[in-house]
Structures are given as C-alpha cells and as structure tokens.
Write a protein that holds these residues in place. Structure first.
Motif, PDB file in Angstrom:
ATOM      1  N   MET A   8      -0.234   0.973  -3.833  1.00 41.79           N
ATOM      2  CA  MET A   8      -0.206   0.250  -2.503  1.00 41.79           C
ATOM      3  C   MET A   8       0.846   0.943  -1.691  1.00 41.79           C
ATOM      4  SD  MET A   8      -1.101  -2.713  -1.410  1.00 41.79           S
ATOM      5  CE  MET A   8      -1.499  -3.485  -2.977  1.00 41.79           C
ATOM      6  N   SER A   9       0.487   0.830  -0.390  1.00 43.48           N
ATOM      7  CA  SER A   9       1.213   1.569   0.763  1.00 43.48           C
ATOM      8  C   SER A   9       1.487   0.318   1.774  1.00 43.48           C
ATOM      9  CB  SER A   9       0.510   2.595   1.135  1.00 43.48           C
ATOM     10  OG  SER A   9       1.006   2.921   2.350  1.00 43.48           O
TER      11      SER A   9
ATOM     12  N   HIS B 270      -0.451   8.866  -0.176  1.00 43.02           N
ATOM     13  CA  HIS B 270       0.945   8.556   0.380  1.00 43.02           C
ATOM     14  C   HIS B 270       2.021   8.515  -0.584  1.00 43.02           C
ATOM     15  CE1 HIS B 270      -0.750   4.804  -1.507  1.00 43.02           C
ATOM     16  NE2 HIS B 270       0.576   4.698  -1.722  1.00 43.02           N
TER      17      HIS B 270
ATOM     18  N   HIS C 275       6.007   8.217  -2.212  1.00 46.52           N
ATOM     19  CA  HIS C 275       7.133   7.139  -2.886  1.00 46.52           C
ATOM     20  C   HIS C 275       8.187   7.907  -3.366  1.00 46.52           C
ATOM     21  CE1 HIS C 275       4.618   3.398  -2.510  1.00 46.52           C
ATOM     22  NE2 HIS C 275       3.587   4.166  -3.029  1.00 46.52           N
TER      23      HIS C 275
ATOM     24  N   HIS D 184       0.348   9.169  -4.284  1.00 44.02           N
ATOM     25  CA  HIS D 184      -0.785   8.609  -4.924  1.00 44.02           C
ATOM     26  C   HIS D 184      -1.904   8.063  -4.198  1.00 44.02           C
ATOM     27  CE1 HIS D 184       0.367   4.290  -5.762  1.00 44.02           C
ATOM     28  NE2 HIS D 184       0.875   4.503  -4.868  1.00 44.02           N
TER      29      HIS D 184
ATOM     30  N   GLU E  50      -5.183   5.153  -3.978  1.00 43.01           N
ATOM     31  CA  GLU E  50      -5.644   3.885  -4.585  1.00 43.01           C
ATOM     32  C   GLU E  50      -7.021   3.472  -3.860  1.00 43.01           C
ATOM     33  OE1 GLU E  50      -1.746   2.711  -3.598  1.00 43.01           O
ATOM     34  OE2 GLU E  50      -1.760   1.440  -5.414  1.00 43.01           O
TER      35      GLU E  50
ATOM     36  N   GLN F  19       0.600  -5.956  -6.390  1.00 37.12           N
ATOM     37  CA  GLN F  19       0.943  -4.613  -6.338  1.00 37.12           C
ATOM     38  C   GLN F  19       2.639  -4.952  -6.304  1.00 37.12           C
ATOM     39  OE1 GLN F  19       1.982  -0.376  -5.719  1.00 37.12           O
ATOM     40  NE2 GLN F  19       0.260  -1.269  -6.639  1.00 37.12           N
TER      41      GLN F  19
HETATM   42 MN    MN Z   1       1.533   3.300  -3.041  1.00 41.74          MN
END
Ligand code: MN
Length: 329
Positions: free
Chosen positions: A1-2, A83, A85, A127, A129, A142
């Motif tokens: 998730m972003s 993106h 993290h 990552h 998704e 998420q």
């Molecule tokens: Mn993410």
C-alpha cells in the motif's frame, strides 16, 4: 500500500506519557474512517482509520487502510507501481482477491486471503502491489507497524505466514502476529504486537483474555459488533486503552461478522510519518525523499515491473509539525 494523498500531510505521532494507567471499566473510543483515493484516475478508494487526529498509534500499529469489497471489473482494482518505505513494516491481509507483490529483495509473491505478508522496510525498500486477473473482488486491509529506534534502520525483509484457524466459542480466529487463544504466530516483530482476524458466528459472544499491558483496536469489516458496551459499525475502529485483561465482543446479527483485533503496548517514541516514510525528524524524511528521487541504492530496483515508479510528492514548505496521541485516560 502507498499513501497517495496529494497533500501528503505530515503527521508526527506519539509519545505517550509513561506512568498513566486508566482506571475502572475500559471505555471504547470509536474512530471513524475517512475515504482516501490510492492515486490514479480510476483509483480505488480506501478507508483510513489510522492515523487520525484523535489517535495516531495503537501499540506500534500506525496506519490502517481498509478497502473493498471492490468489483475489480468496475474499477482499477489495486495498481500501485514501485514505491519506497522506511522505518516501518507493512502487513497485508486479504479477505478476498489476489495481489501480486514484488519488492527490491527480489521477492515475487502472491498475496491471498488468510495469508499474511509482512514486509520490513527498515533502512529502505521498494515494492509494487497489483491485483491480479484472478481477482474479481478485492477486499482486505493494509497495516503499517512503526519500527522502534533500535531497529528502524534494519535490513529489508519479507515474511509470509498462513495461520491455522482455531474455533473458540462460536468464533473462527486466525492469529497472524503475537499470541491469542493459545496460538502464537512465529512471525518476528520488533515490538510486542497482536494481530488476528476474528469471524463471529451469528449471535456469538466471545470473551478473550488479553495482555493488560496492551492497548487494542478492533477494526470492524462486517457487523455491527458490540465491543464491551459499545456498538461498532462496519469500517469503524474501536480503541480500548491498556489495563484490561479481557475483551468481550458480540455479534447480535443473523449473519457472520468479521473483524481484526490489533494490539500492542503503547509506543513511547515520537515518530514522523510523511508519504511512505517514517523517521524521527523532518531531516530524516527529507533525506529519504531525496534518496528515492535520486534512485539511490538505499531502496533498490524492481527489475521486472512493467512500468514506471511512483514519484514522491513535494515536501511541505514548513518543517513538519507535531501531531500527538491524546494523553492516556
Ligand atoms: Mn506500500
């Protein structure tokens, strides 16, 4: 998730005052979700209950996005290009659908219902998704976990775990992090955590013994569910402060009700969250952004992703301002 909020508001989280303990019967705070688009013209919308003004953390849980059920044919589904993290772990948990995960460790995994995927983006990871063609309906959560200072620059990691369901008093429980009802997840976390899916059969009442050093959050997917003395509707997150040894939840409806129970001891560090980064200062965030935009080796490269990657939004003009948890009761 972003986190694809265009204003990418900075959030400073923590720190609780040590020594305060709630007294008497625990009260449940009801935290409502706000709808946030994940980004893109046909973006899937998610319901975010953490962080918010009333509460930024529950234990080290610092971010909660709940989505679906979405008919993928009618929308874009989930489509998150690479993106980054830092300073956190992501926990993916699906109720239905299938998501293809790729990361800069070289992981290539399919995320399926009932299977936890935990990705550690300590010093830096990236990552992607993307919901797969097998997903007619996508539905899940998420979650992010803040890493403590000692481990926030740890090496990137990816773990996959399929908890065995256990039946207790008319409830089906899957413990994916921590311990509950005699089950313990083998998945490593950096602070004590609890994460479990609970499905309550119609008219079931479940009383769980929990760690009284933990605060807890109950995120309702389907319901309503009564938690102690408070009715939580679907999408709401009920918060219970530490100091209780039992949690009682009831499904007073004629259909199964599904919820996630999260917990952990109050996270006593101040953290700064901005976009997909967690740090301890504005400078940490600015450096992570600069490194991502410069395609630094800090985050690595996903070799086989068909398409471009997400760019970081502009930093706010001002130094990131604190937003704290309310004082404990
Ligand atoms: Mn993410």
């Amino acid at each position: 998730m972003s986190n694809a909020e265009t204003d990418a508001a900075a959030v400073r989280c923590g720190a609780l005052v040590e020594g305060d303990r709630p007294t008497g019967s625990p009260r449940v705070d009801v935290l409502s979700a706000r709808e946030v688009p994940l980004g893109g013209p046909r973006a899937m919308r998610v319901r975010r209950t953490l962080p918010q003004r009333e509460r930024t953390l529950i234990g080290a849980w610092c971010f909660a996005d709940h989505y679906g059920p979405h008919q993928v044919a009618a929308s874009a589904g989930m489509n998150l290009p690479p993106h980054p993290h830092t300073g956190l772990q992501t926990v993916s948990w699906l109720f239905s659908g299938e998501i293809e995960h790729r990361d800069t460790l070289g992981s290539h995994a399919l995320i399926r219902p009932g299977e936890m995927n935990l990705m550690t983006g300590g010093h830096g990871i990236a990552h992607s998704e993307v919901s797969t063609p097998n997903s007619t309906v996508i539905h899940g959560v998420q979650l992010w976990v803040a890493l403590p200072e000692e481990h926030r620059s740890t090496a990137r990691d990816f773990q996959h775990y399929v908890p065995e369901p256990v039946e207790v008093d008319g409830a089906g429980i899957k413990v994916f992090l921590g311990s509950l009802v005699g089950r313990t997840s083998p998945v490593r976390s950096f602070t004590p955590l609890l994460g479990a899916e609970i499905v309550l059969e119609p008219h079931a009442t479940l009383t769980l013994t929990v760690d009284e050093a933990f605060e807890h959050g109950l995120l309702v997917d389907s319901g309503p569910i009564r938690l102690i003395d408070t009715v939580l509707r679907p999408t709401e997150l009920g918060y219970v402060p530490r100091g209780t040894e039992t949690l009682t939840m009831a499904n007073e409806t004629d259909a199964p009700a599904r919820t996630l129970l999260l917990g952990g001891p109050p996270f006593d560090e101040e953290i700064v969250m901005w976009w997909n980064f967690i740090g301890r200062s504005h400078e940490d965030i600015a450096k992570a952004r600069e490194d991502w935009e410069a395609s630094s080796e800090r985050f690595g490269v996903i070799e086989d992703f068909p398409g471009g990657r997400l760019s970081a939004p502009a930093l706010p003009n001002s130094v990131i301002t604190p937003r704290r948890n309310p004082p404990p009761r």
